[in-house]
Design a protein around this motif. Structure first.
Motif, PDB file in Angstrom:
ATOM      1  N   THR A  58     -46.185   5.938 -12.772  1.00 28.25           N
ATOM      2  CA  THR A  58     -45.197   6.635 -11.855  1.00 28.25           C
ATOM      3  C   THR A  58     -46.121   7.412 -10.941  1.00 28.25           C
ATOM      4  OG1 THR A  58     -43.654   7.040 -13.539  1.00 28.25           O
ATOM      5  CG2 THR A  58     -43.573   8.402 -11.572  1.00 28.25           C
ATOM      6  N   LEU A  59     -45.939   7.353  -9.594  1.00 27.36           N
ATOM      7  CA  LEU A  59     -46.810   7.992  -8.647  1.00 27.36           C
ATOM      8  C   LEU A  59     -46.702   9.618  -8.647  1.00 27.36           C
ATOM      9  CD1 LEU A  59     -48.592   7.052  -6.186  1.00 27.36           C
ATOM     10  CD2 LEU A  59     -46.512   7.225  -4.614  1.00 27.36           C
ATOM     11  N   LEU A  60     -47.820   9.958  -8.747  1.00 24.74           N
ATOM     12  CA  LEU A  60     -47.981  11.431  -8.822  1.00 24.74           C
ATOM     13  C   LEU A  60     -48.120  11.907  -7.552  1.00 24.74           C
ATOM     14  CD1 LEU A  60     -50.259  11.954 -11.991  1.00 24.74           C
ATOM     15  CD2 LEU A  60     -47.392  12.078 -11.851  1.00 24.74           C
ATOM     16  N   ARG A  61     -49.282  11.300  -6.787  1.00 27.07           N
ATOM     17  CA  ARG A  61     -49.483  11.563  -5.215  1.00 27.07           C
ATOM     18  C   ARG A  61     -50.257  10.421  -4.765  1.00 27.07           C
ATOM     19  NH1 ARG A  61     -53.354  16.338  -3.957  1.00 27.07           N
ATOM     20  NH2 ARG A  61     -52.592  17.363  -5.872  1.00 27.07           N
ATOM     21  N   GLU A  62     -50.081  10.346  -3.389  1.00 32.82           N
ATOM     22  CA  GLU A  62     -50.880   9.421  -2.693  1.00 32.82           C
ATOM     23  C   GLU A  62     -51.669  10.279  -1.683  1.00 32.82           C
ATOM     24  OE1 GLU A  62     -50.080   5.069  -0.403  1.00 32.82           O
ATOM     25  OE2 GLU A  62     -48.613   6.339  -0.904  1.00 32.82           O
ATOM     26  N   SER A  67     -58.402  16.406   2.743  1.00 37.56           N
ATOM     27  CA  SER A  67     -57.721  17.542   2.540  1.00 37.56           C
ATOM     28  C   SER A  67     -56.996  17.621   1.133  1.00 37.56           C
ATOM     29  CB  SER A  67     -56.855  18.017   3.471  1.00 37.56           C
ATOM     30  OG  SER A  67     -55.800  17.274   3.542  1.00 37.56           O
ATOM     31  N   GLY A  68     -56.977  16.294   0.511  1.00 40.28           N
ATOM     32  CA  GLY A  68     -56.115  16.131  -0.545  1.00 40.28           C
ATOM     33  C   GLY A  68     -54.651  16.248  -0.394  1.00 40.28           C
ATOM     34  N   ALA A  69     -53.897  16.120   0.793  1.00 45.14           N
ATOM     35  CA  ALA A  69     -52.553  16.003   0.941  1.00 45.14           C
ATOM     36  C   ALA A  69     -52.105  14.661   0.777  1.00 45.14           C
ATOM     37  CB  ALA A  69     -52.348  16.384   2.449  1.00 45.14           C
ATOM     38  N   ARG A  70     -50.953  14.528   0.198  1.00 47.78           N
ATOM     39  CA  ARG A  70     -50.261  13.338  -0.127  1.00 47.78           C
ATOM     40  C   ARG A  70     -49.782  12.684   1.327  1.00 47.78           C
ATOM     41  NH1 ARG A  70     -45.454  11.411  -3.967  1.00 47.78           N
ATOM     42  NH2 ARG A  70     -45.189   9.346  -3.314  1.00 47.78           N
ATOM     43  N   SER A  71     -50.027  11.665   1.696  1.00 48.46           N
ATOM     44  CA  SER A  71     -49.624  11.327   2.948  1.00 48.46           C
ATOM     45  C   SER A  71     -49.187   9.854   2.883  1.00 48.46           C
ATOM     46  CB  SER A  71     -50.939  11.768   4.102  1.00 48.46           C
ATOM     47  OG  SER A  71     -50.413  11.220   5.478  1.00 48.46           O
ATOM     48  N   ARG A  72     -48.683   9.324   4.127  1.00 50.28           N
ATOM     49  CA  ARG A  72     -48.201   7.781   4.201  1.00 50.28           C
ATOM     50  C   ARG A  72     -48.052   7.661   5.642  1.00 50.28           C
ATOM     51  NH1 ARG A  72     -44.786   4.611  -0.355  1.00 50.28           N
ATOM     52  NH2 ARG A  72     -46.218   4.451  -1.929  1.00 50.28           N
ATOM     53  N   VAL A  73     -48.497   6.602   6.099  1.00 53.64           N
ATOM     54  CA  VAL A  73     -47.901   6.361   7.512  1.00 53.64           C
ATOM     55  C   VAL A  73     -46.576   6.073   7.548  1.00 53.64           C
ATOM     56  CG1 VAL A  73     -48.355   4.576   9.249  1.00 53.64           C
ATOM     57  CG2 VAL A  73     -50.301   5.167   8.005  1.00 53.64           C
ATOM     58  N   ALA A  74     -45.766   6.484   8.542  1.00 47.88           N
ATOM     59  CA  ALA A  74     -44.489   6.651   8.672  1.00 47.88           C
ATOM     60  C   ALA A  74     -43.892   5.250   9.074  1.00 47.88           C
ATOM     61  CB  ALA A  74     -43.966   7.519   9.905  1.00 47.88           C
ATOM     62  N   ASP A  75     -42.727   4.693   8.665  1.00 51.98           N
ATOM     63  CA  ASP A  75     -42.111   3.429   8.808  1.00 51.98           C
ATOM     64  C   ASP A  75     -41.724   3.601  10.432  1.00 51.98           C
ATOM     65  OD1 ASP A  75     -40.347   1.362   9.314  1.00 51.98           O
ATOM     66  OD2 ASP A  75     -39.616   1.496   7.141  1.00 51.98           O
ATOM     67  N   PRO A  76     -42.011   2.508  11.243  1.00 49.65           N
ATOM     68  CA  PRO A  76     -41.650   2.586  12.533  1.00 49.65           C
ATOM     69  C   PRO A  76     -40.356   2.817  12.809  1.00 49.65           C
ATOM     70  CG  PRO A  76     -43.423   0.948  12.462  1.00 49.65           C
ATOM     71  CD  PRO A  76     -42.961   1.506  10.922  1.00 49.65           C
ATOM     72  N   ALA A  77     -39.389   2.308  12.060  1.00 49.65           N
ATOM     73  CA  ALA A  77     -37.991   2.398  12.226  1.00 49.65           C
ATOM     74  C   ALA A  77     -37.500   3.953  12.298  1.00 49.65           C
ATOM     75  CB  ALA A  77     -37.233   1.807  11.163  1.00 49.65           C
ATOM     76  N   VAL A  78     -38.277   4.728  11.678  1.00 49.17           N
ATOM     77  CA  VAL A  78     -37.754   6.224  11.437  1.00 49.17           C
ATOM     78  C   VAL A  78     -38.020   6.695  12.876  1.00 49.17           C
ATOM     79  CG1 VAL A  78     -39.887   7.221  10.983  1.00 49.17           C
ATOM     80  CG2 VAL A  78     -37.833   8.244   9.882  1.00 49.17           C
ATOM     81  N   ALA A  79     -38.575   6.329  13.866  1.00 47.11           N
ATOM     82  CA  ALA A  79     -38.711   6.905  15.089  1.00 47.11           C
ATOM     83  C   ALA A  79     -37.288   7.065  15.812  1.00 47.11           C
ATOM     84  CB  ALA A  79     -39.554   6.357  16.092  1.00 47.11           C
ATOM     85  N   ARG A 178     -48.173  15.733   3.724  1.00 50.05           N
ATOM     86  CA  ARG A 178     -48.397  15.441   5.227  1.00 50.05           C
ATOM     87  C   ARG A 178     -47.493  14.217   5.431  1.00 50.05           C
ATOM     88  NH1 ARG A 178     -52.658  12.950   8.558  1.00 50.05           N
ATOM     89  NH2 ARG A 178     -53.950  12.430   6.648  1.00 50.05           N
ATOM     90  N   GLY A 179     -46.614  14.280   6.527  1.00 50.43           N
ATOM     91  CA  GLY A 179     -46.058  13.026   7.010  1.00 50.43           C
ATOM     92  C   GLY A 179     -44.582  13.120   6.358  1.00 50.43           C
ATOM     93  N   ALA A 180     -43.670  12.422   6.992  1.00 53.04           N
ATOM     94  CA  ALA A 180     -42.356  12.530   6.386  1.00 53.04           C
ATOM     95  C   ALA A 180     -42.189  11.551   5.069  1.00 53.04           C
ATOM     96  CB  ALA A 180     -41.229  11.891   7.413  1.00 53.04           C
ATOM     97  N   GLU A 181     -42.901  10.300   5.081  1.00 53.96           N
ATOM     98  CA  GLU A 181     -42.824   9.195   4.245  1.00 53.96           C
ATOM     99  C   GLU A 181     -43.321  10.209   2.687  1.00 53.96           C
ATOM    100  OE1 GLU A 181     -41.390   6.403   4.215  1.00 53.96           O
ATOM    101  OE2 GLU A 181     -41.048   6.880   6.320  1.00 53.96           O
ATOM    102  N   ALA A 182     -44.397  10.803   2.947  1.00 50.48           N
ATOM    103  CA  ALA A 182     -45.031  11.231   1.670  1.00 50.48           C
ATOM    104  C   ALA A 182     -43.898  12.488   1.317  1.00 50.48           C
ATOM    105  CB  ALA A 182     -46.285  11.857   1.835  1.00 50.48           C
ATOM    106  N   ALA A 183     -43.258  13.073   1.977  1.00 52.70           N
ATOM    107  CA  ALA A 183     -42.399  14.294   1.760  1.00 52.70           C
ATOM    108  C   ALA A 183     -41.088  13.681   1.278  1.00 52.70           C
ATOM    109  CB  ALA A 183     -42.126  14.981   2.969  1.00 52.70           C
ATOM    110  N   ALA A 184     -40.469  12.442   1.804  1.00 46.90           N
ATOM    111  CA  ALA A 184     -39.395  11.859   1.360  1.00 46.90           C
ATOM    112  C   ALA A 184     -39.539  11.355   0.023  1.00 46.90           C
ATOM    113  CB  ALA A 184     -38.774  10.920   2.304  1.00 46.90           C
ATOM    114  N   GLU A 185     -40.680  10.580  -0.304  1.00 44.44           N
ATOM    115  CA  GLU A 185     -40.654   9.863  -1.585  1.00 44.44           C
ATOM    116  C   GLU A 185     -41.094  11.064  -2.744  1.00 44.44           C
ATOM    117  OE1 GLU A 185     -43.134   6.691  -2.136  1.00 44.44           O
ATOM    118  OE2 GLU A 185     -42.821   5.589  -0.215  1.00 44.44           O
TER     119      GLU A 185
END
Length: 469
Positions: A58-62, A67-79, A178-185
């Motif tokens: 199970t994913l704990l953090r990415e 800085s150690g912030a969890r982060s993912r590149v946003a899906d282009p569709a979310v724009a 950091r970022g919407a993808e990391a926060a959403a997941e």
């Protein structure tokens, strides 16, 4: 508007033209931040970084940045998603038309600030917030001007969809998120394009004050902000009556407390190399058991709360596998988002008290100085040390006379343990404790003295757990 107010407003904006000109000139000299440049080789997405999982995968953090912030590149569709529209409604209604700084917003903020008794109001656009996210600066006037200049530079280089996508990738949505993808997941367990209207509005409400909203106390404020945003989206025709009604009754997820972070102290300790060499690779599987982690977190919170009247405000716990020494649960504090909650109590140096006594007895048994039936003195003694004379007493204030070793240890009497450490030699006791794994005891034997048997030295909770394991 009174004449005096008009004169004040005009005086306030006399240098506005010069400021705008200066910002434009500064923007021409600023490079586009590296985080906003296309990746080398023409690829369209940057690396997602290192994934940390529990024993079951199970994913704990990415983590994608230093800085150690969890982060993912946003899906282009979310724009062009409801989330993007909700962010515009919540943070910057003129996002699609302004050049990076919003003159209308600046005028509104200035008018607000000029009125007597009013607190200062900001005028940051989404582009300015993006500039601050990728190039942090001090919250001063010069820092704000630099932020505005960089926002103009960003607008000159990227179109609005690219800016929105960059914002959804780089902006903070919570502590170590950091970022919407990391926060959403992390908060909802799904990608941002799959969020419900209520979830999208919740996420869009966070950038204003993520550290305040993602707490137990902040849930009420967050829900009020979410519901207000949902009603505004309804007023603008983005939600119909049925969708609005359903969204307003949708509860906030339980995992919002703590920012949805799972074992944050453990992941940070592993990432920073505090538990050994930093693991290689883009996926790190830990031995952590999520069910056990949840139980230990609840136990620590309950214990701290029960002791709050005694002015106890912090607690920590770690659970190890006795055979392998692997970490099964790790709680560095009762509340990660509290004022000092990110301090890691598992690795902090603290006096261990009587928990060192069994090791003193173990060393004496190993040296064949005593056995369980040996008689030890629980009588007044005085020992010379660096800080003067040390005269130990028991916690009950009573000397119990001659006692057997098993009785002295079982009752955690202080005097026999100190007497035993003195007979073994404090140097031998210190060497033995270091052999057991208490490497944080770095001072000399004379520094600690025989009081070391009573925990008069600072060690880590992890060292203590490993020694007992």
């Amino acid at each position: 508007m009174s004449g005096a107010m008009i004169r004040r407003l005009l005086r306030h904006f006399e240098p506005l033209g010069l400021i705008v000109l200066g910002l434009l000139l500064r923007a021409l000299t600023l490079p586009l931040p590296a985080a906003l440049r296309p990746p080398p080789g023409g690829t369209t997405a940057r690396s997602s970084g290192v994934q940390y999982t529990d024993a079951a995968g199970t994913l704990l953090r990415e983590v994608r940045d230093e800085s150690g912030a969890r982060s993912r590149v946003a899906d282009p569709a979310v724009a062009h998603s409801l989330l993007a529209e909700a962010l515009v409604e919540a943070e910057d209604r003129r996002f699609r038309v302004h050049p990076g700084i919003d003159p209308v917003g600046v005028l509104r903020a200035a008018w607000h600030d000029l009125r007597p008794g009013r607190s200062l109001q900001g005028a940051s656009t989404l582009t300015m917030q993006l500039a601050r996210a990728v190039v942090p600066h001090r919250r001063t006037l010069m820092g704000k001007l630099e932020e505005a200049a960089l926002a103009l530079r960003i607008e000159a280089s990227l179109d609005k969809d690219e800016i929105m996508l960059a914002y959804l990738t780089e902006a903070p949505f919570g502590p170590q998120l950091r970022g919407a993808e990391a926060a959403a997941e992390q908060l909802f367990g799904k990608p941002s394009v799959a969020l419900s209207p209520a979830e999208a509005a919740t996420l869009a409400s966070l950038p204003k004050a993520p550290g305040q909203y993602l707490t137990e106390r902040g849930r009420t404020r967050l829900q009020a902000r979410r519901d207000d945003l949902l009603r505004r989206l309804h007023d603008r025709g983005r939600l119909d009556d049925v969708t609005l009604a359903r969204a307003l009754v949708e509860p906030l997820p339980e995992r919002l407390a703590g920012g949805g972070l799972i074992a944050p102290h453990l992941v940070e300790a592993v990432r920073a190399g505090r538990l050994g060499p930093v693991p290689a690779g883009d996926r790190v599987q830990l031995a952590l058991s999520l069910p056990l982690q949840a139980r230990v977190e609840a136990a620590v919170k309950a214990q701290v709360e029960a002791l709050r009247e005694r002015h106890v405000g912090a607690g920590a716990a770690v659970v190890l596998d006795n055979r392998s020494g692997a970490i099964l649960a790790y709680v560095g504090s009762a509340d990660f988002l509290a004022a000092e909650g990110q301090n890691d109590g598992v690795l902090a140096l603290r006096q261990p008290g009587s928990s060192l006594k069994p090791f003193v007895y173990a060393l004496a048994l190993e040296d064949q100085r005593i056995d369980g039936g040996s008689v030890l003195p629980d009588l007044p003694i005085r020992l010379e040390g660096e800080d003067g004379v040390f005269a130990p007493r028991n916690y009950d204030g009573v000397f119990h006379g001659p006692v057997r070793a098993r009785e002295a240890l079982g009752n955690s009497y202080n005097v026999p343990a100190v007497w035993l450490a003195d007979r073994l030699g404090v140097g031998a006791v210190l060497s033995g404790l270091r052999r057991f794994g208490f490497v944080s005891l770095r001072e000399t034997a004379s520094h600690y003295g025989a009081a070391l048997a009573l925990g008069d030295g600072e060690v880590k909770l992890l060292e203590l757990a490993e020694a007992y394991a």
